[in-house]
Design an enzyme around this catalytic site. Structure first.
Site, PDB file in Angstrom:
ATOM      1  N   LYS A  68     -27.581   0.895 -28.497  1.00  0.00           N
ATOM      2  CA  LYS A  68     -27.385   1.120 -27.066  1.00  0.00           C
ATOM      3  C   LYS A  68     -28.659   1.566 -26.347  1.00  0.00           C
ATOM      4  CE  LYS A  68     -22.420   2.001 -27.271  1.00  0.00           C
ATOM      5  NZ  LYS A  68     -21.315   2.904 -26.881  1.00  0.00           N
ATOM      6  N   ASP A 105     -18.798   1.799 -20.602  1.00  0.00           N
ATOM      7  CA  ASP A 105     -18.084   2.922 -21.203  1.00  0.00           C
ATOM      8  C   ASP A 105     -17.712   3.962 -20.147  1.00  0.00           C
ATOM      9  OD1 ASP A 105     -18.062   2.056 -23.861  1.00  0.00           O
ATOM     10  OD2 ASP A 105     -20.044   2.902 -24.263  1.00  0.00           O
TER      11      ASP A 105
END
Length: 275
Positions: A68, A105
């Site tokens: 990420k 997210d």
């Protein structure tokens, strides 16, 4: 006739990922028969080579650990949301080939809570201090009016969480993990720790609990989530988060809005039940 389009989830390990199940269910429901979604076990060292081989058939990527942050230098741009936590879980590849990073997210967490009627809370608690915890703080910045207490295992982690709070505009207080039972009295508790970490807290759930957001989905329910539910508390689970963030990924990659949330959730539930 439009050429077939590709998407995939990258990470290591990746065999457990439910993302292919969710995205493929979305493609079926949307009639995108020429779209495919795969998984690739890619670590940080292999990522630049993989990105260098993408061709015009690629529409997007989902990123999980440990990629990420590693993906950011390989992109043409990053959204404000992703930049706020220095984490990209979504890459959208435009028709011009530009690769833009985003983070679904954070809005996924907010959407999962709102689906269960949690719009605003006066205070909150976060269990853990990893990458998911920073995303939780970014989500709480939108729904928590007061302080957030993070329960962590070291002063270094505590300092990290306070730093994220300053960056995100959240009043973050910190406490040691030995005090984690106190967290359960908060109106919203977000558990971001690995499987088994919160098991000992199951016996400490108060008589009238608020809302628990446990980001795990396998195994499910966690002991804490089961005890919380038994006491009548509201529980939001990791599958809720996974589905809501995947819905946003599908919409960004395909341009089709809305993505079929119900079909994606049903596919995820069926896949988990089969494990």
């Amino acid at each position: 006739m439009t050429p077939p389009r590709r998407a995939a989830v990258l990470g290591s390990p990746i065999a457990h990922s439910l993302s292919p199940v969710l995205h493929r269910a979305a493609y079926r429901a949307l009639g995108l028969d020429d779209w495919s979604y795969d998984r690739f076990d890619i670590d940080e060292a292999a990522l630049p080579g993989f990105m260098g081989e993408l061709d015009a058939s690629w529409a997007g990527l989902s990123l999980t650990m440990p990629l990420k942050r590693a993906i950011i230098p390989l992109l043409d741009g990053v959204s404000d949301t992703a930049a706020s936590v220095e984490a990209v879980n979504t890459v959208v590849i435009g028709a011009d080939g530009r690769r833009l990073g985003d983070n679904t997210d954070i809005p996924g967490m907010v959407a999962a809570l709102r689906e269960r009627g949690v719009e605003k809370v006066p205070t909150a608690a976060v269990l853990g201090a990893g990458a998911t915890a920073s995303s939780a703080l970014a989500a709480l910045a939108q729904i928590c009016a007061g302080p957030v207490t993070a329960y962590v295992r070291s002063e270094a982690r505590a300092a990290e969480m306070r730093g994220w709070g300053e960056r995100l505009g959240v009043d973050v207080r910190t406490a040691g993990w030995d005090e984690a039972a106190r967290a359960l009295d908060a109106p919203l508790v977000v558990a971001t720790t690995p499987a088994g970490t919160t098991d000992a807290l199951a016996a400490e759930v108060p008589e009238r609990p608020g809302t628990l957001f446990d980001v795990l989905y396998d195994p499910w329910p966690t002991r804490l989530a089961a005890a919380w539910s038994d006491r009548g508390g509201k529980v939001v689970g990791g599958l809720d988060l996974l589905v809501h963030q995947a819905v946003l990924q599908v919409e960004r990659m395909t341009g089709r809005v809305p993505a079929p949330l119900a079909a994606m959730r049903a596919a995820g539930e069926q896949a988990l039940a089969a494990r």
